[in-house]
Design an enzyme around this catalytic site. Structure first.
Site, PDB file in Angstrom:
ATOM      1  N   GLU A 124       0.847  -1.202   0.000  1.00 32.37           N
ATOM      2  CA  GLU A 124       0.000   0.000   0.000  1.00 32.37           C
ATOM      3  C   GLU A 124       0.878   1.246   0.000  1.00 32.37           C
ATOM      4  O   GLU A 124       1.612   1.484   0.961  1.00 32.37           O
ATOM      5  CB  GLU A 124      -0.932   0.007   1.213  1.00 32.37           C
ATOM      6  CG  GLU A 124      -1.758   1.262   1.382  1.00 32.37           C
ATOM      7  CD  GLU A 124      -2.571   1.589   0.137  1.00 32.37           C
ATOM      8  OE1 GLU A 124      -2.339   2.667  -0.448  1.00 32.37           O
ATOM      9  OE2 GLU A 124      -3.432   0.776  -0.247  1.00 32.37           O
ATOM     10  N   GLN A 129     -14.481   6.169   4.081  1.00 30.28           N
ATOM     11  CA  GLN A 129     -15.193   6.813   2.990  1.00 30.28           C
ATOM     12  C   GLN A 129     -16.697   7.002   3.228  1.00 30.28           C
ATOM     13  O   GLN A 129     -17.264   7.990   2.749  1.00 30.28           O
ATOM     14  CB  GLN A 129     -14.950   6.047   1.687  1.00 30.28           C
ATOM     15  CG  GLN A 129     -13.501   6.110   1.234  1.00 30.28           C
ATOM     16  CD  GLN A 129     -13.248   5.403  -0.081  1.00 30.28           C
ATOM     17  OE1 GLN A 129     -14.111   5.357  -0.961  1.00 30.28           O
ATOM     18  NE2 GLN A 129     -12.059   4.836  -0.221  1.00 30.28           N
ATOM     19  N   CYS A 165     -21.175   2.363  -3.394  1.00 31.99           N
ATOM     20  CA  CYS A 165     -22.382   2.789  -2.680  1.00 31.99           C
ATOM     21  C   CYS A 165     -23.410   3.414  -3.617  1.00 31.99           C
ATOM     22  O   CYS A 165     -23.426   4.622  -3.835  1.00 31.99           O
ATOM     23  CB  CYS A 165     -22.064   3.769  -1.545  1.00 31.99           C
ATOM     24  SG  CYS A 165     -23.506   4.039  -0.488  1.00 31.99           S
ATOM     25  N   CYS A 206     -26.739   0.067   2.830  1.00 35.75           N
ATOM     26  CA  CYS A 206     -26.703   1.438   2.347  1.00 35.75           C
ATOM     27  C   CYS A 206     -27.587   2.295   3.251  1.00 35.75           C
ATOM     28  O   CYS A 206     -28.806   2.332   3.067  1.00 35.75           O
ATOM     29  CB  CYS A 206     -27.193   1.502   0.899  1.00 35.75           C
ATOM     30  SG  CYS A 206     -26.970   3.118   0.140  1.00 35.75           S
ATOM     31  N   THR A 216     -20.097  -1.648  -1.084  1.00 39.34           N
ATOM     32  CA  THR A 216     -20.193  -0.805   0.102  1.00 39.34           C
ATOM     33  C   THR A 216     -19.175  -1.244   1.147  1.00 39.34           C
ATOM     34  O   THR A 216     -18.647  -2.351   1.094  1.00 39.34           O
ATOM     35  CB  THR A 216     -21.605  -0.877   0.725  1.00 39.34           C
ATOM     36  OG1 THR A 216     -21.808  -2.191   1.264  1.00 39.34           O
ATOM     37  CG2 THR A 216     -22.691  -0.575  -0.302  1.00 39.34           C
ATOM     38  N   VAL A 224       1.423  -1.397  -6.573  1.00 36.49           N
ATOM     39  CA  VAL A 224       1.457  -2.609  -7.381  1.00 36.49           C
ATOM     40  C   VAL A 224       1.474  -2.222  -8.860  1.00 36.49           C
ATOM     41  O   VAL A 224       0.674  -1.402  -9.308  1.00 36.49           O
ATOM     42  CB  VAL A 224       0.234  -3.501  -7.090  1.00 36.49           C
ATOM     43  CG1 VAL A 224       0.201  -4.698  -8.044  1.00 36.49           C
ATOM     44  CG2 VAL A 224       0.256  -3.983  -5.657  1.00 36.49           C
ATOM     45  N   ASP A 248     -14.123  -3.574  -3.595  1.00 37.02           N
ATOM     46  CA  ASP A 248     -14.602  -2.955  -4.823  1.00 37.02           C
ATOM     47  C   ASP A 248     -13.883  -3.424  -6.081  1.00 37.02           C
ATOM     48  O   ASP A 248     -14.337  -3.140  -7.189  1.00 37.02           O
ATOM     49  CB  ASP A 248     -14.480  -1.432  -4.714  1.00 37.02           C
ATOM     50  CG  ASP A 248     -15.372  -0.844  -3.640  1.00 37.02           C
ATOM     51  OD1 ASP A 248     -16.260  -1.566  -3.150  1.00 37.02           O
ATOM     52  OD2 ASP A 248     -15.186   0.340  -3.286  1.00 37.02           O
TER      53      ASP A 248
END
Length: 407
Positions: A38, A46, A164, A339, A305, A81, A296
Site C-alpha cells: 500500500e 469513505q 455505494c 446502504c 459498500t 502494485v 470494490d
C-alpha cells in the site's frame, strides 16, 4: 536484475478490505507471514464523506494515518502494485521489486473515472461543481449547500457498478433537508439524473424514498447520464434516449463513472469488465485457487459498500487459510451490503440486502424497520458505525460479521 522477495501471504491494497482481511487472518492464526502492499500514508473512512457533504462530520474525522491502522504483525510495503503474474505467483511493484507468494489476496478498490465526463476534472471544486466521492471535495459540497438559496441543483448517478449506489441520492436528500430547514427549498429546482431506470435497486426501499422525492419536489430523470460539463458556463449535458439534453445549474453534485482497478484490469486476474474474477460465495479466484479478491475490485455482484467489505473480510480469511491448509472452502459470502440512505438530517432508511435483492436486516423489525426512515438508524450511522469501523472491522473483531459455512 529484479529483486524477488517471498512472503507467505501478500495482500495487494491497504484500504478497508485489505486491512480487515489481514486482521481477520491474524486473529485466527498468529504468526502468519503477511505483507500488505500500500503506497498511501492516509487511510479513509469513505462512508463518512456523505456526512461531511451534509455538514454533519468534518473531513478530518474520516482520515487517519495508514500506520495507525496497519496490523503490527504484518510487513508494510510502501509501494504501488504494477502488475500480477499468477502463473508464477508473483506481484510486481513500482520500484522494480518482485514479491513471490504462497497465497495472494487482492483488495485494491475500483477506479473513479472522472475523465470520462468531458470537462469535469477541470472544474471540480469550483464553479459550483462538487462530489462527495473525494475527501477534498466533500467540504465544498456543504459550502455550496449553505450558499445556495435559489436556482437549480443537479445531482447525477452514472452507470453501475459504483461505490455505494445510494450515495448520489444521499447527497441530494441531505442538501434538500438543509434547504427545507432554511426555508429556501421552494426557490430551488432539484433534479436527479440517473443513468439507470429505477431510484433504488431493491424495491422494498423505494416507497420510503419516493415519499422524500415528493416532499422535496425532486424532478427524477431516469436514463439520463452526465457526459459533459462547462463549469464556467454553469452548464451540463446529459445523454438520453431522445438525444443530448442541456441543463444549466447553480450547483452540480457528480458521482463519477467507475471502472475496475487499472492494474487488476490489465492482468490475467481480470474478467472482461476489468474486475478480479472470483466465485461470488467463496471469493476464491475462478482460475487461480491461490488467489482471493474482495471489496470494490472484485467481480462479486453485490452492492459495493463498506458493509460488504466488512462481511467479506472474514470469509476471505477463513477460505484463504483453508486453501493454505489444502482443505475445502469453509465459508461463504451471501452478497450482504448495506446502504444507510440519509433521507433527511436526523433520519435514515437503512437498506440491508444480499444477492438477488433479498433483505438481510441486522435487527428485528420491532427494533428497527429498515424500510422506513428512523432516528435509530441515523444514530447508528452517525455515532456507532465509525467506531465499529476503526475499532472492530480493522482490528479483526467481527461483531455481527462472523462468517457462515458453505451450503
Amino acid at each position: 536484475m529484479t529483486e524477488t522477495k517471498k512472503h507467505q501471504i501478500v495482500i495487494a491494497g491497504g484500504g478497508s478490505a485489505g486491512i480487515a482481511t489481514a486482521a481477520s487472518l491474524l486473529k485466527r492464526r498468529a504468526g502468519l507471514d503477511i505483507a500488505i502492499v500500500e503506497p498511501r500514508e492516509e487511510h479513509y473512512y469513505q462512508p463518512g464523506w456523505t456526512m461531511v457533504g451534509g455538514g454533519v462530520f468534518v473531513k478530518e474525522e474520516t482520515c487517519r494515518s495508514e500506520a495507525s491502522v496497519m496490523p503490527e504483525a504484518v510487513t508494510w510495503i510502501k509501494q504501488a502494485v504494477r502488475g500480477f503474474d499468477p502463473e508464477v505467483k508473483t506481484v510486481d511493484l513500482a520500484d522494480g521489486t518482485r514479491l513471490a507468494y504462497d497465497l495472494l489476496i487482492v483488495a485494491m478498490g475500483n477506479r473513479l473515472a472522472w475523465e470520462e465526463v468531458e470537462g469535469l476534472e477541470e472544474t471540480l471544486g469550483k464553479n459550483g461543481v462538487t462530489s462527495n466521492y473525494r475527501y477534498d471535495l466533500a467540504p465544498y459540497t456543504w459550502e455550496l449547500v449553505q450558499q445556495t438559496r435559489k436556482g437549480r441543483a443537479l445531482f447525477t448517478q452514472p452507470p453501475m457498478p459504483i461505490k455505494c449506489a445510494g450515495a448520489p441520492q444521499k447527497a441530494m436528500y441531505l442538501s434538500c433537508s438543509e434547504w427545507e430547514k432554511r426555508g429556501v427549498l421552494g426557490d430551488i429546482e432539484v433534479e436527479f439524473h440517473n443513468q439507470g431506470g429505477v431510484l433504488f435497486g431493491v424495491g422494498d426501499y423505494v416507497p420510503a424514498l419516493m415519499e422524500y422525492i415528493e416532499r422535496y419536489g425532486v424532478d427524477l430523470n431516469f436514463g439520463s447520464n452526465l457526459v459533459r460539463v462547462d463549469g464556467a458556463a454553469k452548464t451540463a449535458w446529459f445523454a438520453t434516449e431522445d438525444g443530448e439534453v442541456e441543463r444549466t445549474f447553480d450547483m452540480l453534485h457528480v458521482c463519477p463513472p467507475q471502472k475496475g482497478n487499472a492494474v487488476v484490469a490489465a492482468s490475467a486476474l481480470a474478467n472482461e469488465a476489468g474486475y478480479a474474477d472470483v466465485d461470488q460465495h467463496s471469493l476464491q479466484h475462478t482460475r487461480y485457487p491461490d488467489v482471493f479478491a474482495l471489496g470494490d475490485c472484485s467481480s462479486t455482484p453485490n452492492a459495493k459498500t463498506m458493509a460488504a467489505a466488512r462481511k467479506q473480510a472474514p470469509v476471505a480469511a477463513v477460505n484463504a487459510l483453508a486453501q493454505l491448509d489444502g482443505k475445502p472452502m469453509a465459508a461463504q459470502y451471501d452478497g450482504y451490503g448495506s446502504c444507510p440512505l440519509t433521507v433527511e438530517n436526523g433520519k435514515i432508511v437503512l437498506a440491508e440486502f444480499g444477492y438477488g435483492g433479498v433483505l438481510k436486516p441486522s435487527f428485528p423489525r420491532w427494533l428497527l424497520d429498515g424500510t422506513r426512515p428512523s432516528k435509530a438508524a441515523w444514530k447508528l450511522k452517525a455515532n456507532v458505525l465509525p467506531s465499529i469501523y476503526w475499532n472492530a472491522m480493522l482490528k479483526g473483531r467481527e461483531w455481527m460479521a462472523k462468517p457462515v459455512g458453505m451450503a
